[in-house]
Design an enzyme around this catalytic site. Structure first.
Site, short mmCIF file in Angstrom:
data_model
loop_
_atom_site.label_atom_id
_atom_site.label_comp_id
_atom_site.label_asym_id
_atom_site.label_seq_id
_atom_site.Cartn_x
_atom_site.Cartn_y
_atom_site.Cartn_z
N ALA A 1 61.35 140.97 -9.36
CA ALA A 1 62.44 141.85 -9.77
C ALA A 1 63.77 141.40 -9.17
O ALA A 1 64.80 141.35 -9.85
CB ALA A 1 62.14 143.28 -9.36
N ALA B 1 54.54 140.74 -5.30
CA ALA B 1 54.98 139.72 -6.25
C ALA B 1 55.91 140.31 -7.30
O ALA B 1 56.90 139.68 -7.70
CB ALA B 1 53.78 139.06 -6.91
N ASP B 2 55.60 141.53 -7.77
CA ASP B 2 56.48 142.19 -8.74
C ASP B 2 57.86 142.44 -8.15
O ASP B 2 58.88 142.25 -8.82
CB ASP B 2 55.86 143.51 -9.17
CG ASP B 2 54.83 143.34 -10.28
OD1 ASP B 2 55.22 142.94 -11.38
OD2 ASP B 2 53.65 143.62 -10.03
N SER B 3 57.91 142.89 -6.91
CA SER B 3 59.20 143.21 -6.30
C SER B 3 60.03 141.95 -6.08
O SER B 3 61.25 141.95 -6.30
CB SER B 3 58.96 143.93 -4.96
OG SER B 3 58.29 145.15 -5.17
#
Length: 404
Positions: free
Chosen positions: A181, A176-178
């Protein structure tokens, strides 16, 4: 300064763009990395005694965090305590020279330090303030601590991942972070394009729970119109079959996809079951998926009798879609990745030659490049602040105050 591929930095597509990276773990910093890869000047601002936790995430070598070498590449590293008056004043001076600030403090934190949008935009009306948080800047969850894992659970990703009779499955990496980003970098460029037209900056509000929901596809639409809820199907698909991973005779694995009808037919001919093509249910992907047991048995039995090398060669000759299930050792020796230079070598002063993922895409005229890997904590503080106009006496005063 010259790029590693020989292209001068001033020729990079984002040359002249200054980004202040105030964020940590992981979406905000990775978005800044992506901008730096294509020429933006990224200044990583960390707390003097509490550096970005990614410096200590995962394995290290000789005390040097390896994840940071990737996440911190193409960034100048300085320290600044924003809660101190001198730190606040210095950030405002930096903001006046910047195009973008990326931060991921909980909503209200910058405002507590008198560094909210009102103060930052007053210092620089053209500034784009990019706020990356778990849940966004408003709403009932806004002030909760938020991490990518929570987004993977809330969005529906975990509920559809895993085997039907097994628990929901979370990814073993920052998915989810990637995704956030990637979208944050896109949002920054969108806001900068708008600024070119209006002359004014704005606030980007990025909630990590949102981009992954879009990536999951039309699930809300399916439920809204049909009451349909996607369930866990393991490696199988409800839209086509055969689609699975299969074990080869030498104990390795391959993945097969038959999203196109013509490919599904080629696979059946290849594995010696052409009669299945004539079955009425074989004509559509959804009907094939309903008969996945039959198709998996046909494909799996054929693959299990052959080595991975023979299987891959046969599928390629038949123009059927297949790929080996690779771990990182395979990735580093894969001829396609090697041809693309997807994993490239960077010379690092601390560790020597190191290999990491290259920039995300290739531009024919103005390519990006990795100019350096992640720098030591605060390595560029004096240089950057001296360029800003601070004197040795100013720097000494900031150190005495605890702002550096």
């Amino acid at each position: 300064m010259t790029e590693t591929n020989g292209t001068p930095i001033h020729d990079a597509p984002l040359a002249g763009l200054r980004v202040l990276d105030l964020a940590t773990l992981f979406a905000g910093p990775l978005a800044a990395t992506m901008l730096g890869d294509f020429g933006a000047e990224v200044i990583k601002i960390e707390h003097p005694s509490k550096p970005d936790p990614s410096r200590g995430h995962g394995p290290s070598k000789d005390g040097v965090g390896l994840w940071w070498k990737l996440l911190g590449r193409n960034k100048r590293a300085i320290t600044l305590n924003l809660s101190r008056p001198g730190g606040r004043a210095t950030l405002l001076r930096l903001a006046a020279t910047a195009d973008v600030i990326i931060e991921n403090f909980r909503p209200g934190t910058l405002e507590k330090w008198d560094l909210g949008w009102e103060e930052l935009s007053a210092a620089n009306p053209r500034l784009v303030l990019t706020r990356v948080t778990g849940f966004g800047q408003f709403g009932p969850y806004a002030h909760r601590p938020g991490f990518g894992t929570l987004a993977e659970a809330m969005s529906g990703f975990a509920s559809i991942t895993g085997e039907p009779d097994a628990p929901p499955t979370l990814p073993p990496f920052g998915l989810a972070d990637s995704i956030a980003a990637l979208i944050t970098a896109y949002a920054v460029m969108t806001a900068l394009t708008a600024r070119d037209r209006t002359g004014e900056g704005q606030v980007v509000d990025m909630a990590i729970i949102e981009p992954i929901l879009t990536v999951l596809g039309p699930q809300p639409l399916w439920y809204d119109q049909l009451g349909y809820i996607q369930e866990r199907t393991g490696n199988r698909s409800t839209n086509n079959a055969p689609r699975n991973t299969y074990r080869t005779a030498d104990g390795t694995w391959v993945a097969v996809s038959t999203s196109a009808q013509s490919v599904a037919e080629r696979v059946m001919r290849l594995v010696g079951r052409p009669e299945l093509i004539d079955e009425p249910w074989f004509a559509t992907g959804a009907e094939r998926a309903a008969h996945a047991d039959v198709l998996d048995t046909a494909v799996g039995t054929w693959i299990a009798a052959r080595t991975r090398t023979d299987v891959l060669a046969a599928f390629e000759k038949a123009e059927a879609a297949i790929a080996p299930v690779q771990d990182v050792r395979d990735v580093l020796t894969d001829p396609q990745y090697q041809a693309l230079d997807t994993v490239t070598t960077v010379d690092d002063p601390e560790l020597g030659p190191i290999r990491m993922q290259n920039v995300l895409f290739r531009l024919s005229a103005t390519p990006g490049a990795i100019r350096w890997a992640g720098r030591p904590h605060g390595a560029d503080t004096e240089t950057v602040l001296t360029e800003l106009g601070l004197t040795p006496a100013d720097l000494a005063a900031l150190r005495t105050e605890g702002a550096l």
